[in-house]
Design a protein around this motif. Structure first.
Motif, PDB file in Angstrom:
ATOM      1  N   VAL A 136      -1.962  -6.459   3.704  1.00 17.94           N
ATOM      2  CA  VAL A 136      -1.880  -5.009   3.553  1.00 17.94           C
ATOM      3  C   VAL A 136      -2.901  -4.320   4.453  1.00 17.94           C
ATOM      4  N   TYR A 137      -4.061  -4.934   4.590  1.00 21.74           N
ATOM      5  CA  TYR A 137      -5.089  -4.358   5.457  1.00 21.74           C
ATOM      6  C   TYR A 137      -4.568  -4.237   6.881  1.00 21.74           C
ATOM      7  N   VAL A 138      -3.907  -5.290   7.353  1.00 16.98           N
ATOM      8  CA  VAL A 138      -3.402  -5.269   8.725  1.00 16.98           C
ATOM      9  C   VAL A 138      -2.212  -4.316   8.858  1.00 16.98           C
ATOM     10  N   MET A 139      -1.404  -4.252   7.788  1.00 15.35           N
ATOM     11  CA  MET A 139      -0.196  -3.415   7.851  1.00 15.35           C
ATOM     12  C   MET A 139      -0.518  -1.934   7.798  1.00 15.35           C
ATOM     13  N   THR A 140      -1.333  -1.544   6.814  1.00 14.26           N
ATOM     14  CA  THR A 140      -1.513  -0.104   6.564  1.00 14.26           C
ATOM     15  C   THR A 140      -2.969   0.320   6.400  1.00 14.26           C
ATOM     16  N   GLU A 141      -3.885  -0.610   6.232  1.00 12.83           N
ATOM     17  CA  GLU A 141      -5.272  -0.305   5.867  1.00 12.83           C
ATOM     18  C   GLU A 141      -5.340   0.590   4.631  1.00 12.83           C
ATOM     19  N   GLY A 142      -4.356   0.468   3.759  1.00 12.31           N
ATOM     20  CA  GLY A 142      -4.363   1.253   2.522  1.00 12.31           C
ATOM     21  C   GLY A 142      -3.650   2.593   2.637  1.00 12.31           C
ATOM     22  N   GLY A 143      -3.280   2.971   3.842  1.00  5.61           N
ATOM     23  CA  GLY A 143      -2.694   4.288   4.059  1.00  5.61           C
ATOM     24  C   GLY A 143      -1.188   4.294   3.961  1.00  5.61           C
ATOM     25  N   PRO A 144      -0.537   5.394   4.250  1.00  8.72           N
ATOM     26  CA  PRO A 144      -1.147   6.677   4.610  1.00  8.72           C
ATOM     27  C   PRO A 144      -1.850   7.316   3.407  1.00  8.72           C
ATOM     28  N   GLY A 145      -2.965   7.972   3.659  1.00  5.30           N
ATOM     29  CA  GLY A 145      -3.790   8.467   2.552  1.00  5.30           C
ATOM     30  C   GLY A 145      -4.299   7.271   1.785  1.00  5.30           C
ATOM     31  N   SER A 146      -3.954   7.209   0.488  1.00  6.45           N
ATOM     32  CA  SER A 146      -4.302   5.994  -0.244  1.00  6.45           C
ATOM     33  C   SER A 146      -3.053   5.442  -0.915  1.00  6.45           C
ATOM     34  N   ALA A 147      -1.918   5.567  -0.224  1.00  2.00           N
ATOM     35  CA  ALA A 147      -0.629   5.206  -0.806  1.00  2.00           C
ATOM     36  C   ALA A 147      -0.481   3.704  -1.018  1.00  2.00           C
TER      37      ALA A 147
END
Lengths: 281, 317
Positions: free
Chosen positions: B251-262
């Motif tokens: 998940v870190y590589v995919m989105t880093e937690g984003g967009p926002g904190s979604a």
């Protein structure tokens, strides 16, 4: 037996349909991996324009670039060193502990064995913050030694449980005979027992190496520049201003080579390897 | 064996050796286990104790240990009032409850389908496992690519089928679906692998007997296969829950937690607290919280399987 030939044709038809469905599922499942490998052989221009793949696009340019990339070179070198070091330490220490659990009945044996199993399943994020503070305090942050130690923390409990079934399967008679002949316990362990369980040690070493090779979170947080591993370097390739998919995919494909070789070569042990102790026997 | 027998009866010297070894046994297990115990203490037990300690402090990372101040349970109380904490917990639970049942169903269906010999069955069964061993960061990277607008293959497919172009990772709900999709893709073969092993362990005579009694596919599935596989299913689900509780890299590589904190799952928010907001005390409180949950599941798994006894029985038999 009138029904037999008809039954057999039916079986052939059913099996053919199942084979077609199975290969279709397999193709869909492996498609993303194939895309990644393929992108490593394409130019970013072709990837980013969304052109369908053509044979004439094939190029080794991304590989040339990424193999010359200083960050990735260092990451690969570190990953290999850290993988070998943490594997060696974990297999030696893990084999000793596994032998202790397999061969001696002492008080608290079950409790100890099960706590190793529980330790294997702890979330890394729960440990990494204190490891970061500890390593910072003693100068282990961003060093090969520090990240090796961190990888050893999950590999030792893992190896202990991976080896247990190999160890308990060995007949005690070999060791008893050696002890009767005057061999010491440690002599028995190193000279008699370890050679017998060599195949198990190889399996343990392969999976411990892969655990270290694939690990990302500890490397991301506990290393910075000097000791960063290849996965961190690949993550770096993805974070820049322009997305260099070609290079990231080429680097990823290089990382995949040992993974695929070991996975396909260790078919018999895959379940043990991935569940180590979590599944009965 | 013969050598032991003869030496036991004839050789008194070796009898002494045996007895000596029994005396030495008191220390021997400790000597073999000591290195592992030392490692576990240094890099597992001590960090956990230290985390507990840190979690009772307001501890700003950037200013070093000197700037810390004791707050007792203050961090834990602050967490309960932090909407981002509840958000990450909700996302984490949703992730587990959406991904794992789907992985179970798909893996089980595949195990039923592939539990027979056909042309290429071995190849299919072994190649299906490749995603499980695919590096997590590469899985994240691959799916990030697949889901790109304009040039991502999945979007291209949707557009060709007449659907809209979706900026998957730019939209909160789609991004959350995307990280779950990624996990399902990577981990249903894991379910398949364990359930297939369970299926092949069911005695064939049982199935044949049921067939002779006139049981059809669904009847056999409901009254034989599923009850017999229940322990395997439970184990597989527990293993997956323990694993999913600590999901991070993909998940870190995919989105880093984003967009926002979604897509800010629990581990990602903990990491953000510690190294983004520099609040090491708060992050440690979260770390302890997750640790307790994980230990509960791990103990459940360990108690359920008691692998050590099974191993001994097997070795003794």
């Amino acid at each position: 037996m009138m029904g037999t030939p008809r039954k057999r044709t039916r079986k052939i038809i059913v099996n053919s349909i199942i084979a077609i469905v199975a290969f279709l599922v397999l193709a869909i499942e492996l498609y993303p991996i194939a895309i990644t490998v393929l992108n490593g052989f394409r130019r970013d221009i072709n990837i980013l324009s969304g052109q369908p793949f053509q044979l004439k696009q094939l190029t080794l340019r991304s590989y040339q670039l990424v193999l010359k990339n200083a960050g990735f070179q260092l990451g690969m070198k570190n990953s290999i060193i850290i993988g070998i070091l943490s594997t060696g330490i974990s297999v030696l220490i893990g084999a000793m502990a596994s032998y202790g659990i397999a061969r001696f009945h002492f008080r608290g044996r079950n409790g100890l064995a099960y706590s190793f199993l529980v330790f294997r399943m702890l979330p890394q994020i729960s440990l990494v913050i204190s490891l970061y503070l500890m390593f910072s305090a003693v100068g282990l942050r961003d060093t090969i030694g520090g990240i090796t130690l961190a990888h050893t923390s999950f590999n030792v409990p893992y190896v202990i449980w991976l080896l247990l079934p190999f160890f308990t399967a060995v007949d005690k008679a070999y060791e008893e005979a050696a002890m009767v002949d005057g061999c010491t316990r440690s002599g028995v362990f190193f000279k008699i027992f370890l050679p017998i369980v060599a195949p198990g040690l190889v399996v343990g070493a392969v999976f411990a190496f892969l655990n270290s090779w694939n690990e990302f979170m500890y490397a991301l947080i506990l290393t910075g520049v000097k000791a960063k591993t290849a996965p961190v370097a690949i993550n770096g390739l993805l974070g820049g201003e322009t997305l260099t998919w070609g290079q990231a995919c080429a680097a990823g494909t290089i990382m995949l080579i040992p993974v695929f070789i070991f996975t396909l070569g260790m078919q018999k042990f895959l379940i043990r390897g991935i569940t180590a102790g979590g599944v009965k026997g | 064996m013969r050598r032991i027998m003869s030496s036991r009866t004839q050789n008194t010297k070796s009898r002494d050796a045996l007895q000596n070894s029994r005396k030495a046994r008191g220390r021997a297990p400790f000597l073999f286990l000591a290195p592992a115990i030392i490692v576990v203490f240094a890099v597992l037990i001590f960090p956990i104790i230290f985390s507990l300690f840190v979690s009772t402090y307001d501890w700003p990372l950037s200013q070093g240990a000197g700037a810390r101040s004791f707050v007792g349970f203050g961090n834990y109380i602050a967490l309960t009032k932090d909407p981002e904490f509840w958000n990450s917990l909700k996302l984490q639970l949703g992730f587990i409850f959406l991904a794992i049942p789907i992985e179970l169903v798909v893996g089980f269906a595949a195990a039923l389908l592939l539990n027979r010999e056909f042309f290429g069955s071995r190849v299919v069964r072994s190649l299906l496992l490749l995603p499980v061993f695919f590096l997590p960061i590469l899985s994240g990277m691959t799916w990030r690519f697949m889901l790109q607008p304009r040039y991502g293959p999945l979007n291209a497919l949707i557009v060709r089928l007449g659907g809209p172009e979706i900026s998957w990772l730019g939209n909160p709900i789609y991004a959350y679906i995307a990280i779950i999709l990624q996990d399902i893709w990577r981990m249903w073969p894991f379910m398949f692998m364990l359930l297939y092993a369970g299926l092949t362990a069911i005695p064939q005579e049982l199935m044949e007997a049921a067939e002779i009694d006139g049981a059809g596919f669904w009847r056999k599935l409901g009254s034989l296969t599923i009850p017999l596989l229940t322990p395997t299913i439970l184990t597989a689900v527990l293993l997956r829950i323990i694993d999913a509780l600590r999901v991070f890299s993909e998940v870190y590589v995919m989105t880093e937690g984003g967009p926002g904190s979604a897509t800010m799952l629990f581990s990602l928010y903990t990491q953000r607290q510690a190294f983004g907001y520099q609040k090491v005390g708060m992050a440690s409180a979260m770390a302890i919280f997750l640790l307790i949950i994980s230990i509960v599941f791990a103990l459940t798994l360990v108690r359920k399987n008691m692998s050590l006894d099974v191993l001994e029985e097997k070795a003794g038999a």
